[in-house]
Write an enzyme that holds these catalytic residues in place. Structure first.
Site, PDB file in Angstrom:
ATOM      1  NE  ARG A  51      -5.851 -32.558  -6.285  1.00  3.60           N
ATOM      2  CZ  ARG A  51      -6.292 -32.977  -5.002  1.00  3.60           C
ATOM      3  NH1 ARG A  51      -5.624 -34.010  -4.297  1.00  3.60           N
ATOM      4  NH2 ARG A  51      -7.443 -32.319  -4.365  1.00  3.60           N
ATOM      5  CG  HIS A 242       1.982 -10.050  10.088  1.00  5.98           C
ATOM      6  ND1 HIS A 242       2.522 -10.544   9.095  1.00  5.98           N
ATOM      7  CD2 HIS A 242       0.776 -10.401   9.789  1.00  5.98           C
ATOM      8  CE1 HIS A 242       1.929 -11.448   8.066  1.00  5.98           C
ATOM      9  NE2 HIS A 242       0.752 -11.145   8.613  1.00  5.98           N
TER      10      HIS A 242
HETATM   11  C1  BG6 Z   1      -2.522 -11.787   7.236  1.00  6.89           C
HETATM   12  C2  BG6 Z   1      -3.412 -12.509   8.187  1.00  6.89           C
HETATM   13  O1  BG6 Z   1      -1.360 -12.434   7.335  1.00  6.89           O
HETATM   14  O2  BG6 Z   1      -2.646 -10.622   7.349  1.00  6.89           O
HETATM   15  C3  BG6 Z   1      -4.851 -11.853   8.050  1.00  6.89           C
HETATM   16  O3  BG6 Z   1      -3.664 -13.946   8.170  1.00  6.89           O
HETATM   17  C4  BG6 Z   1      -4.888 -10.395   8.150  1.00  6.89           C
HETATM   18  O4  BG6 Z   1      -5.791 -12.390   9.261  1.00  6.89           O
HETATM   19  C5  BG6 Z   1      -3.823  -9.828   7.204  1.00  6.89           C
HETATM   20  O5  BG6 Z   1      -6.069  -9.803   7.696  1.00  6.89           O
HETATM   21  C6  BG6 Z   1      -3.642  -8.457   7.174  1.00  6.89           C
HETATM   22  O6  BG6 Z   1      -2.694  -8.019   6.245  1.00  6.89           O
HETATM   23  P1  BG6 Z   1      -2.708  -6.467   5.897  1.00  6.89           P
HETATM   24  O7  BG6 Z   1      -1.681  -6.231   4.861  1.00  6.89           O
HETATM   25  O8  BG6 Z   1      -4.223  -6.470   5.156  1.00  6.89           O
HETATM   26  O9  BG6 Z   1      -2.470  -5.706   6.969  1.00  6.89           O
END
Ligand code: BG6
Length: 492
Positions: A51, A242
């Protein structure tokens, strides 16, 4: 050893939220690294959109600062950086009105069939609105695609709504739902290990695998994201996406090919075979925790309540789950998952623990025989370790030792693994959806998560406290130990 660089086709990438945290921290540095490696064609352009008003030059200057901070290793070459910055443009567009949309359209390449990717690095409440405007302004043609990232909903109903909104403009073939864990090198290596070797697959079932552990441990707290995190918690923030994706890749049947639908068809079968966890068995199969203040290596660590500014919060910063997969391959082999913030190590790994040998021929003096374990380390120091019993070298008779066959990818290949976004962004351009979640997958994951969240809420029992810097509440240890198993020791 260097990897093979294949230049991608020309594209226009529009990043909504282009002057936001995700863009500066992850997306632009990832594109810069690909530029440095020569993977972007001359006429690939990136449009930051938001924006606010900003000139192209101001955007380039901000991005240069971000690159210095988040991709300092990528290149010290001023000419290379300058050439990358010339690809960047900024357009002021209002998601909530028609302001700026015609100007955006004018600046994009008019060729409908050319790759035109819209990355929605904005809150999920804007996904539907932005997609509708993209459609209304005739920008969703055959070469168009849209990228969205979690949170895709807060539960099954809201996820369905997001999917319906985005799906009202784009076909499923045009929608890329990112789970950045799928872009991690070791996660893809899991598929290479399983399906590129004859060794593991015959053993990859409950007859030979005793159990599987998946740990994603973080040392950080909520890091200024308290507002979002407190409405989410570890279950929604990490497990629904994840961790469940990792579980699927470990547990799925062999896909017929490495194409998007073949892989995703197998993953969804796993999600649908997960045994339900609800109010009848929540105590047996889950543990949730919340960190409390504790002394840390760099001074005191605040409590979760202080970090999110909500003294009454009952949101979990840690969760451990024992998941069972009710199918032929995995019946009797539990999958233990744990993830949390403010744990003692920043480390993620998958441990496939094999069953014990049926009979030992060795006498009492040879030492204990441990079970084989295959440990796939996602971060840090990505690699694979296979724990084996060997004879202790040298004289002194037969004594056994438990040692890892150890392969660190950084040492073996001499190149650091690319950031997940590098791979995923280029897959969007290439039109390869294999590492992205399909609509039914996201919804199936929520269908398993919702009853867990509901059972916790109905129980009225708050998360169990754990001191910051420890491995979660004691209950997480008993969750696995009462089955006669232990969390894999390497992390501790
Ligand atoms: C994100 C989460 O999807 O993944 C976070 O929202 C988390 O809370 C992060 O810290 C971890 O990702 P990575 O790649 O650092 O393990």
């Amino acid at each position: 050893m260097t990897s093979r660089i294949i230049v991608v086709e020309p594209f226009d990438l529009v990043v909504f939220g282009g002057a936001g945290d995700l863009a500066y921290r992850k997306l632009l540095p990832a594109l810069f690294r690909r530029h440095v490696d020569g993977q972007l064609p001359t006429d690939a352009r990136v449009f930051g959109a938001s924006r606010r008003e900003m000139s192209d030059d101001a955007y380039r200057a901000k991005t240069a600062e971000a690159l210095a901070q988040y991709a300092p290793e990528a290149s010290k070459d001023d000419a290379l950086r300058h050439a990358f910055l010339q690809r960047l443009h900024f357009v002021s567009v209002d998601a909530g009105s028609d302001r700026g949309w015609d100007a955006l359209k004018e600046r994009l390449n008019p060729d409908e069939g050319r790759c035109r990717a819209f990355y929605l690095a904005v809150g999920p409440e804007l996904f539907g609105t932005i997609c509708k405007r993209i459609g209304a302004h005739g920008l969703a043609g055959s070469g168009a695609r849209v990228v969205i990232e979690k949170p895709i909903g807060h539960d099954l109903d809201s996820a369905r709504q997001v999917n319906a909104d985005v799906g009202s403009v784009f076909s499923e073939r045009q929608i890329y739902r990112i789970d950045h864990y799928l872009g991690k090198e070791t996660v893809q290596n899991l598929m290479a290990l399983r399906f590129g070797n004859a060794l593991f697959e015959p053993l990859w079932n409950s007859a030979h695998v005793d159990h599987v552990q998946i740990t994603v441990a973080e040392t950080i707290g909520v890091e200024g994201r308290g507002g979002y995190y407190d409405t989410s918690g570890a279950l929604r923030d990490m497990v629904q996406n994840h961790m469940m994706q990792l579980l699927c890749l470990v547990a799925m049947e062999t896909p017929a090919a490495l194409d998007a639908d073949a892989v995703r068809d197998e993953k969804i079968k796993v999600l649908r075979a997960l045994a339900p966890i609800d109010e009848t068995n929540i105590e047996e199969f889950t543990v949730r925790g919340q960190y409390r203040e504790a002394p840390g290596p760099d001074g005191p660590m605040a409590s979760y309540h202080d970090d999110v500014g909500n003294a009454d919060s009952a949101t979990e910063s840690f969760v451990a789950v024992k998941a069972n997969i009710d199918n032929w391959r995995w019946s009797g082999t539990p999958f233990y998952l744990r993830t949390g913030k403010r744990l003692p190590a920043h480390a993620s790994e998958i441990v496939v623990a094999f069953r014990s040998i049926p009979h030992s021929i060795f006498g009492a003096g040879t030492g204990a025989i441990e079970d084989n374990r295959l440990v796939i380390r996602l971060q840090p120091d990505e690699g694979v370790r296979l724990w084996l019993m060997i004879k202790d070298p040298g004289p002194g008779g037969m004594r056994l030792r438990y040692v890892p066959l150890d392969m660190s990818f950084a040492e073996a290949f001499g190149v650091p693994s690319p950031d997940a976004y590098e791979r995923l962004l280029l897959d969007v351009i290439r039109g390869n959806q294999t590492l992205f979640m399909r609509r039914d997958e996201v919804e199936a994951a929520w269908a398993w998560i919702d009853p867990i969240a509901a059972a916790w809420a109905a129980s009225g029992v708050p998360p169990r406290p754990y001191p910051a810097g420890t491995w979660g509440p004691a209950g997480a240890i008993s969750l696995i130990e009462r089955d006669g198993r232990t969390w894999h020791g390497e992390l501790e």
